[in-house]
Motif scaffolding. Structure first.
Motif, PDB file in Angstrom:
ATOM      1  N   TRP A  28       0.816  -1.221   0.000  1.00 43.80           N
ATOM      2  CA  TRP A  28       0.000   0.000   0.000  1.00 43.80           C
ATOM      3  C   TRP A  28       0.849   1.270   0.000  1.00 43.80           C
ATOM      4  N   GLY A  29       1.956   1.236   0.675  1.00 43.62           N
ATOM      5  CA  GLY A  29       2.805   2.429   0.700  1.00 43.62           C
ATOM      6  C   GLY A  29       3.288   2.824  -0.677  1.00 43.62           C
ATOM      7  N   ILE A  31       1.895   1.959  -3.548  1.00 42.06           N
ATOM      8  CA  ILE A  31       0.732   2.364  -4.355  1.00 42.06           C
ATOM      9  C   ILE A  31       0.350   3.807  -4.045  1.00 42.06           C
ATOM     10  N   ILE A  32       0.303   4.138  -2.759  1.00 45.64           N
ATOM     11  CA  ILE A  32      -0.063   5.507  -2.361  1.00 45.64           C
ATOM     12  C   ILE A  32       0.951   6.516  -2.892  1.00 45.64           C
ATOM     13  N   ALA A  33       2.241   6.154  -2.836  1.00 44.92           N
ATOM     14  CA  ALA A  33       3.283   7.055  -3.332  1.00 44.92           C
ATOM     15  C   ALA A  33       3.145   7.284  -4.839  1.00 44.92           C
ATOM     16  N   VAL A  34       2.875   6.202  -5.585  1.00 44.60           N
ATOM     17  CA  VAL A  34       2.717   6.318  -7.036  1.00 44.60           C
ATOM     18  C   VAL A  34       1.505   7.171  -7.376  1.00 44.60           C
TER      19      VAL A  34
END
Length: 277
Positions: A28-29, A31-34
């Motif tokens: 998730w980290g 994905i959130i950054a992207v």
């Protein structure tokens, strides 16, 4: 006994594998950054498109008006623009900063003027500027976009500003009491308009700004600020009052003590103003 031990070992292996799988999980980290990076890039692109739109639209307007650029065969293309009025004025007639001129046109587009020109390097003045300084800039080949501040606001004001801001030999200022929403001036030429979308604005600028074919007196003269004499951030203010009896007439020959441009010799000595009855 061996079978029980084998079953226990198998269960332990499966549990270990399950533990590893559960630890990997969904990243998730990452994905959130992207997603954040993509959103930021999209916002930058949108901001650029919105902010650059006026300049891109202005570039299109200038391209459409390119056919009004002066040539040897067509020295003054403004003659093809409906509504342009012209007059003939003598250049290099200077007055002192304390003197006023009784101009024959409103706004004026020629005649006696202050010894110092208004900065005209794509300058958008937020307040009205002394007329005598603005007229001097026209003598140098500048175009002056004047507007009635009571009639031109908001998007219309932005449309005018993009024609002037950072454009060489161009300046813009409010002109209180103007009889039309918009008035364009170059030396000896004027065009009054109602609409900031009017394509004749760009045609006028293309035809007359630094036109080298003798349409203004001082080809090659500067539009830069004159240090110590004219501050574009604090220019001499516009005087809305009617010129008094001591105002200089249009046929004035120049004040004796009015120095020439930027330290040049004084202008032609003054001649007595004509008496009127």
């Amino acid at each position: 006994m061996a079978n029980g031990t084998t079953r226990k070992k198998g269960s332990a292996v499966k549990a270990a594998r399950g533990s590893v799988v559960s630890k990997k999980g969904t990243p998730w980290g990452t994905i959130i950054a992207v997603v954040a990076i993509v959103a930021l890039a999209a916002s930058v692109i949108i901001y650029y498109m919105v902010q650059s739109a006026p300049k891109r639209e202005q570039a299109d307007r200038e391209a459409s008006a390119a056919s009004f650029a002066p040539t040897a065969q067509d020295p003054d293309p403004s003659k093809r623009i409906p509504g342009v009025v012209t007059a003939t004025y003598t250049g290099s007639v200077h007055v002192l900063p304390t003197e006023r001129v009784n101009y024959d046109k409103t706004p004026p587009f020629g005649g006696p003027h202050d010894q110092t020109w208004a900065t005209c390097t794509g300058t958008v003045y937020p307040t009205a500027v002394r007329t005598e300084n603005m007229v001097h800039s026209l003598e140098h080949g500048a175009v002056w976009i004047a507007y009635n501040p009571q009639q031109v606001t908001g998007e219309a004001l932005n449309l005018l500003s993009v024609r002037a801001k950072d454009k060489p030999y161009t300046m813009m200022s409010p002109y209180p009491g103007l009889d039309k929403p918009i008035s364009l001036q170059s030396w000896g030429h004027q065009l009054k308009l109602d609409d900031a979308n009017d394509p004749r604005i760009d045609q006028f600028i293309a035809a007359l700004r630094t036109n080298p074919n003798g349409v203004y007196p001082e080809v090659g003269a500067s539009c830069d600020a004159v240090p110590g004499q004219f501050d574009p951030d604090n220019p001499p203010p516009f005087d809305p009052s009617k010129p008094g009896p001591d105002a200089k007439p249009m046929d004035y020959k120049g004040s004796t003590s009015a120095q020439g441009e930027n330290g040049m010799p004084p202008s032609t000595p003054a001649s007595p103003a004509p008496t009127t009855k």
